[in-house]
Write a protein that holds these residues in place. Structure first.
Motif, PDB file in Angstrom:
ATOM      1  N   PHE A  28      48.312  35.973  44.667  1.00  0.00           N
ATOM      2  CA  PHE A  28      47.504  37.028  44.035  1.00  0.00           C
ATOM      3  C   PHE A  28      48.218  37.646  42.850  1.00  0.00           C
ATOM      4  CE2 PHE A  28      46.774  41.587  43.515  1.00  0.00           C
ATOM      5  CZ  PHE A  28      45.444  41.567  43.116  1.00  0.00           C
ATOM      6  N   TRP A  29      49.456  38.102  43.048  1.00  0.00           N
ATOM      7  CA  TRP A  29      50.146  38.799  41.966  1.00  0.00           C
ATOM      8  C   TRP A  29      50.416  37.865  40.793  1.00  0.00           C
ATOM      9  CZ3 TRP A  29      49.780  43.641  41.477  1.00  0.00           C
ATOM     10  CH2 TRP A  29      49.827  44.510  42.575  1.00  0.00           C
ATOM     11  N   SER A  31      48.602  35.262  39.862  1.00  0.00           N
ATOM     12  CA  SER A  31      47.320  35.052  39.185  1.00  0.00           C
ATOM     13  C   SER A  31      46.850  36.321  38.473  1.00  0.00           C
ATOM     14  CB  SER A  31      46.259  34.598  40.190  1.00  0.00           C
ATOM     15  OG  SER A  31      46.590  33.345  40.742  1.00  0.00           O
ATOM     16  N   PHE A  32      47.141  37.487  39.059  1.00  0.00           N
ATOM     17  CA  PHE A  32      46.734  38.752  38.447  1.00  0.00           C
ATOM     18  C   PHE A  32      47.408  38.938  37.091  1.00  0.00           C
ATOM     19  CE2 PHE A  32      47.635  43.316  37.799  1.00  0.00           C
ATOM     20  CZ  PHE A  32      46.343  43.804  37.679  1.00  0.00           C
ATOM     21  N   LEU A 185      40.979  34.475  37.389  1.00  0.00           N
ATOM     22  CA  LEU A 185      40.131  35.461  38.058  1.00  0.00           C
ATOM     23  C   LEU A 185      39.696  34.967  39.432  1.00  0.00           C
ATOM     24  CD1 LEU A 185      38.494  38.065  38.077  1.00  0.00           C
ATOM     25  CD2 LEU A 185      36.657  36.853  36.872  1.00  0.00           C
ATOM     26  N   CYS A 188      42.539  35.108  41.890  1.00  0.00           N
ATOM     27  CA  CYS A 188      42.752  36.482  42.364  1.00  0.00           C
ATOM     28  C   CYS A 188      41.750  36.850  43.456  1.00  0.00           C
ATOM     29  CB  CYS A 188      42.628  37.467  41.202  1.00  0.00           C
ATOM     30  SG  CYS A 188      44.025  37.523  40.075  1.00  0.00           S
ATOM     31  N   LEU A 192      43.026  37.617  47.262  1.00  0.00           N
ATOM     32  CA  LEU A 192      43.148  39.044  47.550  1.00  0.00           C
ATOM     33  C   LEU A 192      42.863  39.409  49.007  1.00  0.00           C
ATOM     34  CD1 LEU A 192      43.664  41.920  46.666  1.00  0.00           C
ATOM     35  CD2 LEU A 192      41.294  42.064  45.865  1.00  0.00           C
TER      36      LEU A 192
END
Length: 289
Positions: A28-29, A31-32, A185, A188, A192
């Motif tokens: 997640f982080w 990709s964020f 996106l 993420c 998430l």
């Protein structure tokens, strides 16, 4: 593409420095921050034309975006389910998948030297890790997840080339850079729910921000650009250098000295790619003369 593979290869050694972030939270982080970096890049390079790029991309943009998201997500997930060796060997199938797909969908004539290089490079990767291959039942799921990476990569490379106006039957010339934004996106959104509750420290978030910008966003932007000058099989073949570079990073950054068979296999991969690209360069120069 050499620089792309070098930057991609830093993921393993950096993630070994993480304190508390694990699995889906890492995905997640990373990709964020990739999403943020790509948004800034598109805003600076395209400005108000960004919406038009999305509209012009059509189905190819969506396909490429989904493939990027699978590559971003499945690689990190596979590493949590099976050994690194299993993941890397599975990923080495990418050039073969790409060559076959390019042959079927684009009617591309893959040079004999490229087929030979695919076989030799694959043999080199297998030799590097054959002694570590895990045949345990619980590793099967991880291997299947890892298989999504070369399959998605093959579809993505062929999609990029098919829409670059060089070798495509349709002759389209579409800017698929926004597909990276879509991929980040989606990655993420997928990761998430499984990343909660967040446990990453500020130290971890800093490292993952670096990965998002320099290990993912920057090399992926470069990869989309160089797709205009290299064939899909060549792109996939050169991406195998990520494995060789990754071993070097682990050696230099984490003190993991490779075994002799790893050095031998890596040398075979490097020599194969050097000869393949060297012959290709000489032929291009001869044609230009």
């Amino acid at each position: 593409m050499l620089l792309v593979s070098l930057l991609w290869s830093t993921a393993g050694v950096v993630t070994r420095l993480l304190e508390s972030a694990r699995s889906f939270e890492v995905t997640f982080w990373r990709s964020f921050f990739t999403l943020l970096a790509l948004a800034v890049y598109l805003a600076l390079t395209s400005g108000r034309a960004v919406p038009a790029l999305f509209r012009a991309g059509g189905r190819a943009l969506l396909v490429s975006g989904v493939m990027w998201s699978l590559m971003f997500t499945c690689f990190m997930l596979a590493l949590t389910l099976t050994s690194v060796a299993n993941v890397l060997i599975t990923m080495s199938l990418a050039p073969l998948f790409t060559a076959l797909l390019a042959r079927m969908l684009l009617g591309a004539q893959v040079a004999l030297r490229t087929w030979v290089s695919i076989v030799l490079a694959g043999a080199g990767i297998a030799w590097m890790y054959v002694h570590k291959i895990s045949a345990e039942p619980e590793a099967l799921l991880g291997t299947l997840v890892a298989l999504c990476v070369p399959l998605a990569g093959a579809i993505n490379w062929v999609t990029l080339q098919r829409n670059n106006g060089d070798g495509s039957r349709a002759g389209r010339n579409v800017d698929l850079m926004p597909a990276l934004l879509i991929g980040a996106l989606l990655s993420c959104l997928i990761s998430l729910p499984f990343a909660l509750p967040m446990q990453a420290s500020l130290h971890d978030i800093g490292l993952l921000a670096g990965l998002g910008v320099f290990q993912l966003a920057l090399p992926c932007v470069l990869a989309v650009r160089v797709a205009r000058g290299l064939s899909a099989p060549e792109l996939a073949l050169l991406s195998l250098l990520e494995v060789v570079f990754g071993i070097a990073w682990a050696w230099l950054g984490a003190g993991e000295q490779p075994l002799p068979q790893v050095l031998a296999g890596g040398s075979l991969v490097l020599a194969t790619l050097a000869v393949n690209e060297g012959i290709g360069l000489l032929k291009k120069r001869a044609q230009g003369a």
